[in-house]
Enzyme design. Structure first.
Site, PDB file in Angstrom:
ATOM      1  N   ASP A 148       7.595  17.882   6.546  1.00 46.67           N
ATOM      2  CA  ASP A 148       7.133  17.403   5.240  1.00 46.67           C
ATOM      3  C   ASP A 148       5.611  17.276   5.230  1.00 46.67           C
ATOM      4  O   ASP A 148       5.069  16.282   4.765  1.00 46.67           O
ATOM      5  CB  ASP A 148       7.795  16.065   4.897  1.00 46.67           C
TER       6      ASP A 148
ATOM      7  N   VAL B  58       5.495  -0.325   2.193  1.00 44.79           N
ATOM      8  CA  VAL B  58       4.499  -0.472   3.244  1.00 44.79           C
ATOM      9  C   VAL B  58       3.453  -1.481   2.785  1.00 44.79           C
ATOM     10  O   VAL B  58       2.972  -1.417   1.653  1.00 44.79           O
ATOM     11  CB  VAL B  58       3.829   0.871   3.580  1.00 44.79           C
TER      12      VAL B  58
ATOM     13  N   TYR C 294      11.262   5.780   3.911  1.00 48.75           N
ATOM     14  CA  TYR C 294      12.028   4.658   3.379  1.00 48.75           C
ATOM     15  C   TYR C 294      11.191   3.380   3.432  1.00 48.75           C
ATOM     16  O   TYR C 294      10.363   3.193   4.311  1.00 48.75           O
ATOM     17  CB  TYR C 294      13.311   4.442   4.193  1.00 48.75           C
ATOM     18  N   GLY C 295      11.480   2.470   2.499  1.00 49.29           N
ATOM     19  CA  GLY C 295      10.897   1.144   2.539  1.00 49.29           C
ATOM     20  C   GLY C 295       9.493   1.074   1.975  1.00 49.29           C
ATOM     21  O   GLY C 295       8.816   2.074   1.771  1.00 49.29           O
TER      22      GLY C 295
ATOM     23  N   ILE D 154       0.851  -1.184   0.000  1.00 44.19           N
ATOM     24  CA  ILE D 154       0.000   0.000   0.000  1.00 44.19           C
ATOM     25  C   ILE D 154       0.884   1.231   0.000  1.00 44.19           C
ATOM     26  O   ILE D 154       2.095   1.154   0.184  1.00 44.19           O
ATOM     27  CB  ILE D 154      -0.950   0.029   1.224  1.00 44.19           C
TER      28      ILE D 154
ATOM     29  N   GLY E 112       1.622   6.535   4.919  1.00 43.08           N
ATOM     30  CA  GLY E 112       1.504   6.167   6.318  1.00 43.08           C
ATOM     31  C   GLY E 112       2.738   5.612   6.969  1.00 43.08           C
ATOM     32  O   GLY E 112       2.790   5.490   8.186  1.00 43.08           O
TER      33      GLY E 112
END
Length: 298
Positions: free
Chosen positions: A126, A20, A17-18, A10, A13
């Site tokens: 941000d 989800v 990084y990475g 998805i 949230g």
């Protein structure tokens, strides 16, 4: 991670990084969001700061970090599951801009979450509609995506390539200031406020210079009277322009709302209203505890 079953990837949230994933907590049977981060080259400092900040903050308008797990090569951040980011939510609501009570309710929630961050000396850095998540079951808005978080009072480098959505960036950042204040977050909230009302960003520009020119074409070019620091900026000098009537750029916003917006997007960061003071503004005087939210498109 044995107690979590991962499903589809998805967006939103989780942080900077990475990937989800939506997942199931097999113990509580609750849906969660799991951010998977490679740590083969070490844990990124941004992730360390994000974890540190979220572990210290517990507020209904801030995404909750439920758990942190890791293996030799991967780290897993387990967040509460939230259905959709605020940009997607606004786009899914017919005539979102024509629901002033809804706008007022969501703005109040954003300010509550950010004021809590600032009270705990945390700067988000941000804020944008994609960094805000919505629980569709309760219509609760939560501040998320803390990948660029910093502690208040710690000098930071300017954004450079960290942020890909400069239209929410405060003018002091566009002009190269190394010191990000809490007022920078308030500017971003003001931009989100105007976008809720107009259904499009208030300020646009293909570069930092063009965006600055657009901001100053509406709010007026900084000078020794309204923002002395800007006149010593290393950025190119801008053609002198006088401020225009802000109400003409947010025609659907009532005069009290325009007054609040003007305080949030004041070009001088020192004179900009704080998130806490904004919550006390007259704009929210008649805000009811139970806000009616319109239905989404199916």
């Amino acid at each position: 991670m044995e107690k979590y079953t991962l499903f589809d990837e998805i967006g939103g949230g989780g942080g900077a990084y990475g990937k989800v994933y939506k997942a199931l907590d097999t113990v509580s049977t609750e849906d969660v969001a799991v951010q998977v981060i490679s740590v083969e080259l070490g844990v990124p400092s941004t992730v360390t700061r994000e974890i540190s900040a979220l572990k210290e903050m517990h507020h209904p308008n801030i995404v909750r970090l439920r758990d942190v797990e890791h293996t030799e090569n991967q780290m897993f951040l387990v967040f509460e599951y939230l259905h959709i980011n605020f940009k997607e939510y606004m786009d899914s609501i017919p005539d979102f801009a024509n629901n002033p009570l809804t706008i007022k309710g969501f703005l109040h929630q954003i300010l509550r979450g950010v004021a809590y961050c600032h009270a705990h000396e945390v700067l988000h850095r941000d804020l944008k509609p994609q960094s805000l998540m919505i629980d569709k079951d309760t219509n609760t808005l939560k501040v998320a995506n803390f990948g660029l978080v910093r502690a208040l009072g710690v000098p930071v480098n300017t954004y450079k390539s960290e942020v890909d959505t400069p239209c929410y960036r405060a003018p002091e950042m566009l002009l190269g200031s190394p010191n990000y204040l809490s007022s920078g977050d308030v500017w971003s909230i003001g931009c989100i406020f105007a976008e809720m009302v107009n259904q499009k960003p208030l300020f646009r520009g293909e570069s930092e210079i063009n965006l600055s020119k657009h901001i100053f074409s509406i709010l007026g070019t900084p000078d020794e009277d309204n923002w002395p620091v800007a006149t010593s900026s290393p950025k190119p000098k801008f053609r002198r322009q006088h401020p225009k009537d802000l109400a003409t750029f947010v025609p659907n916003l009532d005069p009290v709302g325009v007054n609040l917006l003007s305080k949030m997007i004041c070009t001088d960061p020192i004179r900009r209203i704080t998130a806490r003071d904004a919550l006390e503004h007259q704009y929210f005087k008649e805000l009811m505890q139970q806000v009616c939210f319109p239905a989404q498109n199916s």
